[in-house]
Design an enzyme around this catalytic site. Structure first.
Site, PDB file in Angstrom:
ATOM      1  N   SER A 667       0.804  -1.227   0.000  1.00  0.00           N
ATOM      2  CA  SER A 667       0.000   0.000   0.000  1.00  0.00           C
ATOM      3  C   SER A 667       0.835   1.274   0.000  1.00  0.00           C
ATOM      4  CB  SER A 667      -0.956   0.011   1.197  1.00  0.00           C
ATOM      5  OG  SER A 667      -0.251  -0.011   2.412  1.00  0.00           O
ATOM      6  N   LYS A 710      -6.593   3.943   8.557  1.00  0.00           N
ATOM      7  CA  LYS A 710      -5.685   4.923   7.959  1.00  0.00           C
ATOM      8  C   LYS A 710      -6.282   6.328   7.993  1.00  0.00           C
ATOM      9  CE  LYS A 710      -3.445   1.494   4.980  1.00  0.00           C
ATOM     10  NZ  LYS A 710      -3.247   0.988   3.616  1.00  0.00           N
TER      11      LYS A 710
END
Length: 763
Positions: A667, A710
């Site tokens: 990611s 996140k």
């Protein structure tokens, strides 16, 4: 006998004993020659040769190293399994300083009828001897040996056999001769035992059997009373077990052990093993079950009262209870339970995973037991130890049932992601059967040695991360993610749950402390950067302790604490401008990641250093992230031209700060690509932009996981704009509205879209 082949092996001398084939022994590596022999073992094989009065025996055994370790005093040791006899030849020069000799393997001649007759006679004599001394288990083992040679060697286990006799047994190659010697020694021992027992019978012959047992029982009770022990005798234990409603297989095992206990008598060491085993079986709550009451409205009320937020988690737990309720009402029994689920709560520390398990138990009306699995390395902790080991006991699951006092409690398997394996086994493999609804109705504990039905137990597991859970175990679980709390949720949790508990812990009444409006929210927003609420609880506890100190010093109640007092009590707040200060040049970008502690902000730094060759990657990166860095370099070279990027001489260095923390996953792909384009173009990356997403070699931005964690991390760090893959658009719905409204979320499909948002204008 005929020789078959020879081999060169290192010698491990045996100065104090004799090892026969099929024996398993532990040898301490105390001498230099023993250590050299162990280190020189070819394919794990050693030659064990007795050394008696300065000479080596003519015959030894080839043994395989099964395990290595240390004795309790720290001495190095190896566990060996003896395999076969060999003739010891002359010494040779080996590849190490160990003593090497030629070992000639021999095979037994064909077995004759005379050998078989001797074997039958030996087996009968050995069985009679063992039965007389209370060795019923060893007698059963002797009865199961069919090989005449192995039968002859079994006399080596007789403790009264002296060293010279053992050596003579080892050096006798011929099977018939060995059987004659073994039979002769067994008959001598049997005669001695008979004489001793006849003497004892004459001494006690004046008392009949009933009187003798009564006297011995009174003596035993007096001894136990003197020692302060409340143990049960065999009769009391038998009466207690007779009253229990045991399954058929358990009843058969119990009756068998009770009969053995009565037969061997209390003087045998095996009697204490049997009695301990029977006491463990008697302590299991076989017929005790909690009446399951499932009121969905009451269950939701309990969950709401115990936990603030976590709406999706609560809904899933209520759905689980609803399925159980309908199954119960429609009479779906064992077959239905085999299709159950094992709920696994996954999230960072301090978000309430353990307390959710307690709430489920409360909603079901069942007992609750927590099994801490963090750091477990021994498989026996789950399955129990074999009864033959000193200090053996059942596994944690059996002990949990005993502790709960019920056969259908809620068992929380806490920190299942921190289970690890070593030479003692892999506990996660033992959990496979426990957590499989199709198998746990017949779970077998090594100590109990019979099947135990765990299908009525509700198992709930917790973990911080999924990466360390083995795939087969993870396949048996249904994952429920707890992604952490927003600042608004933290403040609500503090007021509803944390403060009342802290006040009670510090013996403070509610009217003795007044926290002004905004204090709790300010602490949550400016003094914590965590996904859970543990640090928040510690900080509030510090505020309460300050109030308690002022009260104890004589200040009148109530004690008032306002926002202006926080810095003096708690120290400086956690700065929010860290990211802005660190992006001070081109080549640095801000990414988002998920760790075991929740979401986190992850900086990527790039630079051109002297030299050439492959890029230098630092920051304790995993293989996936290293591959992602290689892709990012290729994408940056092709996509960066339109943004003014140009190749530069030197070697590329990519660094992820916080090098003590392992990092892996794809990611960070768009973050590394953006940092590289920034470096090659000279355009800085906006300090208020953070990003996450995988990048393909063609420049496409691919979706990733952990979006909610996140975004919460970005919000806590004061990030204003977040770049997400287009494929994650639906995941934003899970983010609390007060967080999503304060973030400018940009969805992108290609790396060019990321660069448009992230890079500052060209000068």
């Amino acid at each position: 006998m005929t020789s078959t082949k020879s081999q060169i092996l290192p010698v491990l001398p045996l100065p104090n004993g004799v090892v026969l084939p099929d024996m398993v022994v532990t040898a301490a590596l105390e001498s230099e020659e023993a250590r050299l022999a162990a280190e020189s073992a070819t394919e794990g094989n050693l030659l064990l040769v007795p050394r008696i009065e300065g000479r080596f025996a003519r015959v030894g055994v080839v043994a395989r190293i099964e395990n290595t370790g240390k004795l309790p005093d720290g001495t190095a040791a190896i566990t060996l399994r003896a395999e076969r006899r060999v003739r010891v030849g002359s010494g040779v020069v080996g590849s190490t300083n160990a003593l090497w000799v030629e070992a000639e393997t021999v095979e037994d001649r064909p077995i004759t009828d005379t050998d078989r007759a001797l074997a039958i006679s030996y087996k009968a004599a050995a069985t009679a001897l063992l039965e007389r001394i209370g060795g019923a288990r060893m007698a059963a083992a002797i009865d199961g040996i069919d090989s005449p040679g192995a039968l002859a060697d079994s006399i080596g286990y007789w403790p009264e056999l002296n060293l010279d006799q053992r050596l003579e047994l080892l050096e006798t190659i011929d099977v018939g001769e060995r059987l004659k010697k073994a039979l002769n020694w067994v008959e001598e021992a049997l005669a001695e035992v008979k004489v001793r027992q006849e003497i004892n019978q004459r001494v006690t012959g004046e008392l009949d059997d009933a009187q003798r047992k009564a006297v011995l029982r009174r003596q035993l009770q007096a001894i136990r009373a003197e020692l302060g022990e409340d143990g049960e005798d065999g009769d009391q234990l038998g009466e207690r077990l007779a009253e229990l409603e045991l399954p058929t297989n358990v009843r058969e095992a119990v009756d068998k052990e009770l009969a053995r206990l009565e037969r061997i008598g209390d003087e045998s060491m095996e009697a204490s093993w049997i009695r301990t085993w029977l006491e463990v079986v008697a302590d299991i709550p076989w017929s005790e079950t909690d009446d399951e009451r499932i009121d969905l409205a009451e269950a939701r009320r309990i969950l709401d009262a115990d936990h603030t937020g976590l709406e999706q988690v609560k809904e899933r737990l209520v759905e689980h209870l609803a399925v159980r309720k309908l199954r119960s009402e429609r009479g779906v029994s064992t077959e239905g339970r085999k299709h159950g689920v094992i709920l696994t709560l996954v999230g960072p520390p301090g978000v309430g995973k353990t307390s959710l398990g307690e709430s489920v138990a409360s909603a079901l009306g069942r007992k609750f037991v927590r099994m801490a699995l963090g750091g477990i390395r021994d498989e026996a902790e789950i399955r129990g130890h074999r009864r033959t080991y000193v200090g053996a006991r059942p596994g944690r699951l059996v002990r949990a049932l005993t502790e709960a006092g019920s056969m259908n409690p809620v068992i929380l398997l806490d920190e299942v992601d921190k289970v690890g394996g070593d030479w003692r086994g892999d506990p996660s493999a033992a959990l496979l059967e426990v957590l499989d609804p199709a198998q746990n109705h017949s779970f077998r504990d090594h100590y109990l040695e019979f099947e135990l039905d765990l299908s009525d137990v509700v198992f709930i597991a917790t973990a911080n991360v999924l990466d360390t859970i083995p795939g087969p175990l993870l396949d048996r679980m249904e994952i429920i993610a707890l992604d952490g709390y927003s600042e608004h949720e933290k403040a609500a949790i503090a007021k509803t749950h944390l403060l009342p508990r802290i006040l009670q812990r510090n013996a403070l009444r509610e009217d003795e402390l007044v926290l002004e409006d905004g204090v709790v929210g300010r602490v949550a927003a400016d003094w914590t950067r965590e996904a859970g609420v543990r640090r928040l609880e510690r900080l509030l506890d510090k505020l309460v302790r300050k109030a308690v100190t002022r009260l104890a010093a004589g200040e009148s109640a109530p004690i008032r604490i306002g926002e202006g007092d926080l810095r003096e009590i708690l120290g400086n707040a956690v700065p929010r401008d860290e990211t802005a200060n660190r992006i001070d040049r081109p080549g640095i970008a801000t990414g988002l990641a998920v760790t075991g502690a929740g979401g986190d902000v992850l900086l990527v730094e790039t630079a051109i250093v002297d030299g050439d060759g492959e890029p230098l990657l630092t920051g304790q990166l995993g293989d996936v992230m290293k591959e992602s860095a290689a892709i990012a370099r290729s994408v940056a070279s092709s996509a960066g031209e339109s943004f003014g990027a140009s190749a530069r001489d030197g070697r590329l260095h990519i660094h992820f700060p916080a090098g003590a923390t392992p990092k892996d996953g794809p990611s960070a792909g768009i973050t590394m690509t953006t940092a590289l384009v920034s470096l090659m173009s000279g355009r800085k990356v906006r300090s208020d932009v953070a990003m996450t997403g995988e990048v393909s070699l063609g420049g496409r931005v691919l979706p990733i996981g952990g979006v909610k964690q996140k975004l919460l991390a970005a919000h806590r760090s004061g990030i204003g704009t977040v770049v997400l893959p287009e494929g994650n658009r639906g995941d934003v719905d899970d983010v609390p509205s007060e967080v999503a409204e304060q973030l400018d979320i940009r969805f992108v499909s290609r790396i060019e879209d990321v660069l448009e948002v992230a890079l500052t204008p060209a000068t």
